[in-house]
Design an enzyme around this catalytic site. Structure first.
Site, PDB file in Angstrom:
ATOM      1  N   SER A 150      63.299  47.974  40.598  1.00  0.00           N
ATOM      2  CA  SER A 150      63.974  49.057  39.883  1.00  0.00           C
ATOM      3  C   SER A 150      65.066  48.476  39.011  1.00  0.00           C
ATOM      4  CB  SER A 150      64.588  50.047  40.877  1.00  0.00           C
ATOM      5  OG  SER A 150      65.436  50.970  40.214  1.00  0.00           O
ATOM      6  N   TYR A 163      70.019  51.603  47.599  1.00  0.00           N
ATOM      7  CA  TYR A 163      68.739  51.412  46.919  1.00  0.00           C
ATOM      8  C   TYR A 163      68.796  50.186  46.014  1.00  0.00           C
ATOM      9  CZ  TYR A 163      64.667  52.556  43.994  1.00  0.00           C
ATOM     10  OH  TYR A 163      63.473  52.525  43.320  1.00  0.00           O
ATOM     11  N   LYS A 167      66.583  46.715  46.436  1.00  0.00           N
ATOM     12  CA  LYS A 167      65.718  46.233  45.366  1.00  0.00           C
ATOM     13  C   LYS A 167      66.191  44.887  44.829  1.00  0.00           C
ATOM     14  CE  LYS A 167      62.615  49.535  45.032  1.00  0.00           C
ATOM     15  NZ  LYS A 167      61.182  49.273  45.303  1.00  0.00           N
TER      16      LYS A 167
END
Length: 260
Positions: A150, A163, A167
């Site tokens: 991402s 998150y 990632k």
């Protein structure tokens, strides 16, 4: 089998994107980017092993791709080992994996708890290690693994701390795995999408969507097909000398200055 460029005069560039005779696994094939990636691989000639926990979604993409249906929870090592075994039993070989599995937790950092941390890292990062150990290690003769990371791995955003960190860990894993697995002919790469509209995207108010589009140099948001095209490229022989890299697919957003 499409993983390395052939000497000049022995092939053409369009040949290199073909995956005829290959078996390619898509983890998280049931919807969005995973479903589009399965379509792309199938259209390039691969037999696609469609892996998802949801049997209804999985069946739909299997019909679209004439693929192989395997239900599995990719956070379970035993399931991944079974995927590798059943894929090779069905086709006699295993040549590549695309892993789109992940779940974004949008929550202020100071409001997160231990369960949030454990869940986010297991789903968005932790499962990638056994993917490499159980699937890439079972490749027939070299192959390619491409993870979907991402843009959050490369920049900060409110509510995306866990998150983004997960990632970012995946990005680092890709680079080290490429070094370790390269001598066996295994390439490991990643694609980092910017905001991409899929069925799983966070709904955005019209004004916010317009603001985001206005910041994209190409003046649109990404689609699942945009990401699938990048994934197909990295799985193909066109990328036969590319490993340990992260391809950002964001319409140019990350090239803009932070403050303007």
């Amino acid at each position: 089998m499409g993983q390395a460029a052939l000497p000049s005069g022995r092939t053409t560039y369009p040949d290199l994107i073909r995956l005829d005779g290959q078996t390619q696994v898509v983890l998280g094939a049931g919807q969005g980017i995973g479903r589009e990636a399965a379509r792309a691989l199938s259209q390039a000639g691969a037999t696609v092993v469609c892996v998802d926990v949801d049997s209804t979604r999985r069946a739909a993409v299997v019909r679209e791709t004439d693929g192989i249906d395997i239900g599995a929870d990719v956070t379970r090592r035993d399931d991944l080992r079974r995927v590798a075994r059943e894929a090779k039993q069905a086709t006699g070989r295993l040549d590549g994996v695309i892993d789109v599995v992940g779940r974004a937790l949008w929550k202020p950092l100071l409001e997160t708890d231990e369960d949030d941390v454990a869940s986010q890292f297991q789903v968005s990062f932790g499962h990638a290690v056994p993917v490499l150990q159980e699937l890439a290690d079972a490749f027939t003769a070299g192959g390619a693994v491409t993870f979907v990371t991402s843009l959050a791995a490369h920049s900060g955003a409110p509510g995306a701390a866990l998150y983004g960190a997960a990632k970012a860990g995946l990005v680092s894993l890709v680079r080290s795995a490429a070094v370790e697995l390269g001598p066996a002919g295994v390439r490991v790469n990643a694609v980092s999408p910017g905001y991409t509209r899929t069925a799983r995207s966070r709904p955005l108010p019209a004004a916010e969507l317009a603001r985001r589009v206005g910041r994209v140099p190409l003046r649109r948001v990404g689609t699942a097909a945009d990401i699938a095209a990048a994934l197909l490229y990295l799985q193909s022989g066109l990328a036969g000398f590319i490993t340990g890299q992260v391809l950002v697919v964001d319409g140019g957003v990350s090239t803009r200055p932070t403050y303007e």
